[in-house]
Design a protein around this motif. Structure first.
Motif, PDB file in Angstrom:
ATOM      1  N   ILE A  39       0.842  -1.204   0.000  1.00 46.41           N
ATOM      2  CA  ILE A  39       0.000   0.000   0.000  1.00 46.41           C
ATOM      3  C   ILE A  39       0.874   1.249   0.000  1.00 46.41           C
ATOM      4  CG2 ILE A  39      -1.768   1.276   1.274  1.00 46.41           C
ATOM      5  CD1 ILE A  39      -2.570  -1.482   2.518  1.00 46.41           C
ATOM      6  N   GLU A  40       1.921   1.232   0.829  1.00 50.58           N
ATOM      7  CA  GLU A  40       2.822   2.385   0.909  1.00 50.58           C
ATOM      8  C   GLU A  40       3.466   2.655  -0.446  1.00 50.58           C
ATOM      9  OE1 GLU A  40       6.496   3.845   3.764  1.00 50.58           O
ATOM     10  OE2 GLU A  40       6.427   1.747   3.099  1.00 50.58           O
ATOM     11  N   ALA A  41       3.891   1.606  -1.127  1.00 46.29           N
ATOM     12  CA  ALA A  41       4.526   1.777  -2.434  1.00 46.29           C
ATOM     13  C   ALA A  41       3.561   2.387  -3.437  1.00 46.29           C
ATOM     14  CB  ALA A  41       5.040   0.421  -2.936  1.00 46.29           C
ATOM     15  N   GLU A  42       2.300   1.956  -3.409  1.00 46.57           N
ATOM     16  CA  GLU A  42       1.313   2.511  -4.342  1.00 46.57           C
ATOM     17  C   GLU A  42       1.042   3.976  -4.025  1.00 46.57           C
ATOM     18  OE1 GLU A  42      -3.244   1.590  -5.870  1.00 46.57           O
ATOM     19  OE2 GLU A  42      -1.925  -0.043  -5.216  1.00 46.57           O
ATOM     20  N   ALA A  43       0.972   4.318  -2.729  1.00 50.50           N
ATOM     21  CA  ALA A  43       0.742   5.715  -2.347  1.00 50.50           C
ATOM     22  C   ALA A  43       1.894   6.606  -2.791  1.00 50.50           C
ATOM     23  CB  ALA A  43       0.542   5.813  -0.836  1.00 50.50           C
ATOM     24  N   SER A  49      -5.414   3.236  -5.327  1.00 50.34           N
ATOM     25  CA  SER A  49      -6.541   2.622  -6.039  1.00 50.34           C
ATOM     26  C   SER A  49      -7.583   2.125  -5.058  1.00 50.34           C
ATOM     27  CB  SER A  49      -6.048   1.446  -6.891  1.00 50.34           C
ATOM     28  OG  SER A  49      -5.621   0.387  -6.044  1.00 50.34           O
ATOM     29  N   PRO A  50      -8.825   1.905  -5.516  1.00 52.62           N
ATOM     30  CA  PRO A  50      -9.864   1.371  -4.627  1.00 52.62           C
ATOM     31  C   PRO A  50      -9.483   0.063  -3.953  1.00 52.62           C
ATOM     32  CG  PRO A  50     -10.853   2.233  -6.629  1.00 52.62           C
ATOM     33  CD  PRO A  50      -9.373   2.300  -6.834  1.00 52.62           C
ATOM     34  N   SER A  51      -8.796  -0.841  -4.690  1.00 50.57           N
ATOM     35  CA  SER A  51      -8.410  -2.108  -4.074  1.00 50.57           C
ATOM     36  C   SER A  51      -7.378  -1.885  -2.973  1.00 50.57           C
ATOM     37  CB  SER A  51      -7.851  -3.060  -5.141  1.00 50.57           C
ATOM     38  OG  SER A  51      -6.694  -2.510  -5.754  1.00 50.57           O
ATOM     39  N   ALA A  52      -6.463  -0.915  -3.177  1.00 47.32           N
ATOM     40  CA  ALA A  52      -5.487  -0.605  -2.131  1.00 47.32           C
ATOM     41  C   ALA A  52      -6.163   0.035  -0.922  1.00 47.32           C
ATOM     42  CB  ALA A  52      -4.393   0.309  -2.681  1.00 47.32           C
ATOM     43  N   ARG A  53      -7.189   0.821  -1.170  1.00 43.50           N
ATOM     44  CA  ARG A  53      -7.950   1.407  -0.053  1.00 43.50           C
ATOM     45  C   ARG A  53      -8.591   0.305   0.779  1.00 43.50           C
ATOM     46  NH1 ARG A  53      -9.286   6.802  -0.458  1.00 43.50           N
ATOM     47  NH2 ARG A  53     -11.235   6.462   0.649  1.00 43.50           N
ATOM     48  N   LEU A  95       1.012   2.776   8.149  1.00 45.53           N
ATOM     49  CA  LEU A  95      -0.368   3.176   7.841  1.00 45.53           C
ATOM     50  C   LEU A  95      -0.537   4.679   8.014  1.00 45.53           C
ATOM     51  CD1 LEU A  95      -2.480   0.361   9.574  1.00 45.53           C
ATOM     52  CD2 LEU A  95      -2.286   0.757   7.120  1.00 45.53           C
ATOM     53  N   ALA A  96       0.001   5.221   9.115  1.00 47.39           N
ATOM     54  CA  ALA A  96      -0.136   6.650   9.384  1.00 47.39           C
ATOM     55  C   ALA A  96       0.568   7.484   8.325  1.00 47.39           C
ATOM     56  CB  ALA A  96       0.418   6.962  10.773  1.00 47.39           C
ATOM     57  N   LYS A  97       1.778   7.062   7.908  1.00 43.33           N
ATOM     58  CA  LYS A  97       2.500   7.805   6.874  1.00 43.33           C
ATOM     59  C   LYS A  97       1.741   7.768   5.544  1.00 43.33           C
ATOM     60  CE  LYS A  97       7.170   7.147   8.761  1.00 43.33           C
ATOM     61  NZ  LYS A  97       8.501   6.516   8.557  1.00 43.33           N
ATOM     62  N   THR A  98       1.156   6.621   5.241  1.00 43.81           N
ATOM     63  CA  THR A  98       0.389   6.505   4.000  1.00 43.81           C
ATOM     64  C   THR A  98      -0.835   7.411   4.032  1.00 43.81           C
ATOM     65  OG1 THR A  98       1.111   4.199   3.813  1.00 43.81           O
ATOM     66  CG2 THR A  98      -0.757   4.879   2.459  1.00 43.81           C
ATOM     67  N   ALA A  99      -1.527   7.433   5.197  1.00 40.66           N
ATOM     68  CA  ALA A  99      -2.703   8.300   5.335  1.00 40.66           C
ATOM     69  C   ALA A  99      -2.325   9.766   5.245  1.00 40.66           C
ATOM     70  CB  ALA A  99      -3.402   8.017   6.662  1.00 40.66           C
ATOM     71  N   LEU A 105      -7.842   8.547   3.221  1.00 40.12           N
ATOM     72  CA  LEU A 105      -7.773   7.239   3.867  1.00 40.12           C
ATOM     73  C   LEU A 105      -8.145   7.304   5.345  1.00 40.12           C
ATOM     74  CD1 LEU A 105      -4.412   5.990   2.291  1.00 40.12           C
ATOM     75  CD2 LEU A 105      -6.691   5.119   1.764  1.00 40.12           C
ATOM     76  N   LEU A 106      -8.058   8.506   5.928  1.00 40.19           N
ATOM     77  CA  LEU A 106      -8.348   8.637   7.358  1.00 40.19           C
ATOM     78  C   LEU A 106      -9.775   8.226   7.678  1.00 40.19           C
ATOM     79  CD1 LEU A 106      -6.537  12.020   8.092  1.00 40.19           C
ATOM     80  CD2 LEU A 106      -5.805   9.745   8.781  1.00 40.19           C
TER      81      LEU A 106
END
Length: 711
Positions: A39-43, A49-53, A95-99, A105-106
């Protein structure tokens, strides 16, 4: 055995492999770590993407569950517990860094965030991948306030509706298209789970347009002589050829309301049910008068005591739908339109259940009703939200595609195992009736700059108080008019209404208002109207921001700006503010954040402080929460967006309080704008006279009051 011991025993029984785990690469934590890094890499690459969400939400849920399990596990040593919690903290940090990269995403981390079927399936797979036994999920309660009510609801039936039912006691079902309900002849895909692959097909679109191919219109004139734009006429032509379901996702400003009404006329889908947000229901009634004048529209307010039960078009807002869902389901509608259809994205919510239930009851009576879902939200965002819209349209149910869509999928000859299935499946869904046009796509059809009025009803206590104040001002003007007439000699009195005296009385009132601001006057009324409109204007701006991106909001008064910003803050919408009391540095910072920060979706501007000298062309939509006193001031505000370099047509949405002096002021501004234009083109008209809107407004109030008295 104590309840705590039983609980611990049950946890150990369901997750037995944890007892013997010794290696760091066993159990759920390594699975979560791999998923969160994906997920982090995609962000980091861009939009999630919706699937990553979905993966993000599931990882967050499992981290929460695992943390609670570790803390409660009596067999784990303190050292082991500290190590496991440290590893979970590492996952939570990512997760927090990605958000922080994608703040949308929050919302998925909230306690009451909806967990989709896809998320539940993924959760099960991740637990199984960790070598654990999957516990059955507990039944989740629906969110408070939006849940399907378990207590009896307050239902009403207006008397005019009862009269209609008595006048038409026998409503014959339409069996003409019964064959359409038959299942497809083959069942090659019968045992496949297809909803997930259909959603996946939109994720893999790679920018392919999502728009039904429609015929070129032979005639762009409506039955009543109005001219449609080409893109509007295309949809109406599609209806004439027999298409009956549409997800109409045109950008705001392209006339979705007109298209829906004209589609109903083309399909003879009357009576028509229209479900809308409160802020636009008055506008729907006005548009019906304009585009389909042969079909009367009625608007349901509150308990609906004043509606016309025999009207062809029934307009109801989401907020009062629960009171009327009973009789609406029995009226015999041949079509249904749901405006701002993303409001029903949560299938478990009460309003979604009511909308879906009404749609099913309409389909039970009419085999091929006209069903239209209107939303300006792009289809590529949160595609899972659209499953409820597909269900409303009759394309799917909660578990699988229904007959018509299934037949289209069967015709592909493919299954989800085939890579070619996904573009074919997406095309099949689009051909069911997805229509998406952007302003830039149809720029040749629409003006480069236009003003669209959104009338709103002030039907609360503030609205009643404003109308009472208008009556009091009108009474005071009439009283002054009568005193002057009574003091005149008989031979100097003008029969009927003395228009010259009416204007003089209005000017006296204006001059006294300038000298003494105390008491109710036209200025204080306009300010009160602006304050009452503020939540509705802010709500409309929020909907626009969700649909098309950045929006500029203009207001005259600080309290109106404050009210708008308060609503944006409550909804978590990023905004900046441009006011007269700002330092130059603060003003530049506000402009820069709106122009360059993708998280700042709205800028709230003072009409007087921000009406000149700004370049806000990053937006193409303007909301005028309050009316100015001159067309020049209004034009200056719109021109902050409509500037050289603007690549899209600009739409200014003017919020107008219906049944108040606000409506007349808007008409006066427009008429004076035309006068000024003619003067600049060489007319002998006096341009300066166009500025005195205040006097003209009071002339209108006094004239209407005198006419009512003469009747």
């Amino acid at each position: 055995m104590s309840g705590q011991t039983k609980s611990a025993t049950r946890a150990r029984g369901n997750r037995r492999p944890r007892r013997t785990r010794r290696l760091d690469n066993e159990g759920i934590i390594p699975v979560l770590a791999r998923a969160v890094r994906e997920i982090e890499a995609e962000a980091q690459r861009g939009r999630v993407s919706p699937s990553a969400r979905t993966r993000f939400q599931v990882v967050a849920l499992l981290v929460r569950e695992e943390r609670n399990r570790v803390k409660a596990d009596a067999e784990t040593t303190e050292t082991q517990r500290a190590e496991q919690l440290k590893r979970l903290d590492g996952v939570a940090t990512i997760l927090a860094k990605t958000a922080a990269r994608d703040t949308s995403l929050l919302a998925l981390l909230a306690e009451d965030a909806e967990v989709s079927d896809a998320a539940r399936t993924l959760r099960r797979k991740m637990i199984e991948a960790a070598g654990l036994e999957v516990e059955d999920e507990p039944e989740q309660a629906a969110p408070e306030g939006d849940a399907v009510a378990t207590v009896p609801e307050r239902r009403v039936i207006p008397q005019s509706v009862i009269a209609r039912q008595l006048a038409h006691p026998f409503q014959v079902p339409d069996f003409a298209g019964a064959a359409m309900r038959l299942e497809p002849k083959t069942h090659r895909l019968a045992n496949w789970e297809l909803i997930g692959p259909l959603l996946r097909s939109f994720e893999l679109a790679n920018g392919a347009p999502a728009c039904l191919e429609m015929p070129d219109p032979r005639d762009r004139r409506t039955r009543d002589g109005l001219e449609m734009m080409r893109h509007q006429a295309q949809l109406v032509a599609s209806v004439k050829e027999g298409h009956r379901t549409f997800l109409l996702a045109d950008e705001p400003g392209l006339g979705k309301t007109a298209q829906a009404l004209l589609a109903a006329q083309a399909a003879d889908a009357f009576p028509l049910l229209v479900v809308v947000p409160n802020v636009v229901k008055t506008n729907w009634a006005r548009e019906a008068v304009r585009w389909v004048p042969r079909h009367k529209a009625t608007v349901i307010h509150g308990d609906g005591h004043d509606i016309d039960g025999f009207a062809d078009i029934v307009i109801v807002n989401y907020e009062v739908l629960d009171r009327h869902v009973g009789w609406l389901g029995d009226l015999g509608f041949k079509g249904m339109v749901v405006d701002e259809a993303h409001f029903i994205k949560n299938r478990k919510s009460q309003r979604s259940q009511h909308v879906l239930g009404l749609a099913d009851r309409i389909r039970e009576r009419t085999v091929r009703p006209l069903m239209m879902a209107l939303t300006g939200t792009p289809l590529i965002n949160d595609i899972e939200d659209f499953t409820s819209i597909w269900q409303f349209l009759g394309w799917i149910d909660e578990k699988r595609p229904l007959s018509e869509l299934m037949a289209r999928l069967e015709e592909t000859g493919l299954t989800p195992e085939d890579k070619a299935f996904y573009p074919s499946a997406r095309r099949a869904v689009v051909d069911m009736g997805i229509v998406r046009r952007r302003k830039v796509d149809v720029a040749a059809d629409i003006p480069a700059r236009r003003i669209a009025d959104i009338p709103v009803e002030l039907d609360d206590e503030a609205g009643r108080s404003i109308r009472a104040a208008e009556r009091e001002l009108a009474r005071r003007l009439v009283e002054r008019y009568d005193r002057v007439m009574a003091a005149r000699d008989e031979d100097k009195r003008v029969p009927g209404i003395d228009e010259e005296l009416v204007r003089r009385v209005a000017e006296w009132e204006r001059d006294e208002t300038d000298d003494n601001a105390s008491g109710e006057n036209v200025f204080s009324m306009i300010r009160r109207i602006g304050t009452a409109k503020a939540p509705l204007a802010a709500d409309y701006a929020a909907q626009l921001a969700r649909s098309v991106g950045k929006v500029v909001v203009f207001a005259k008064h600080v309290d109106v700006m404050d009210a708008c910003e308060e609503l944006f803050a409550q909804r978590g919408i990023g905004y900046s503010s441009i006011r007269g009391n700002q330092t130059p540095k603060a003003r530049e910072a506000a402009i820069d954040s709106f122009v360059n920060d993708p998280e700042v979706e709205i800028v709230v501007c003072s009409l007087t402080a921000a009406g000149v000298g700004l370049n806000l062309q990053v937006a193409s939509n303007v909301v005028l929460a309050e009316l100015s006193w001159t067309d020049a001031e209004q034009t200056q505000a719109i021109d902050r967006v409509h500037r050289i370099g603007q690549e899209e047509p600009v739409t200014a949405w003017r919020i107008i309080a219906a049944q108040t002096i606000d409506t007349r002021i808007a008409e006066l501004i427009d008429s004076k704008a035309g006068l000024a234009a003619r003067a600049l083109d060489g007319s002998d008209e006096e341009v300066t006279a166009s500025a005195d809107i205040q006097v003209e407004a009071m002339v209108t109030l006094l004239t209407e009051a005198l006419r009512k008295r003469r009747r």
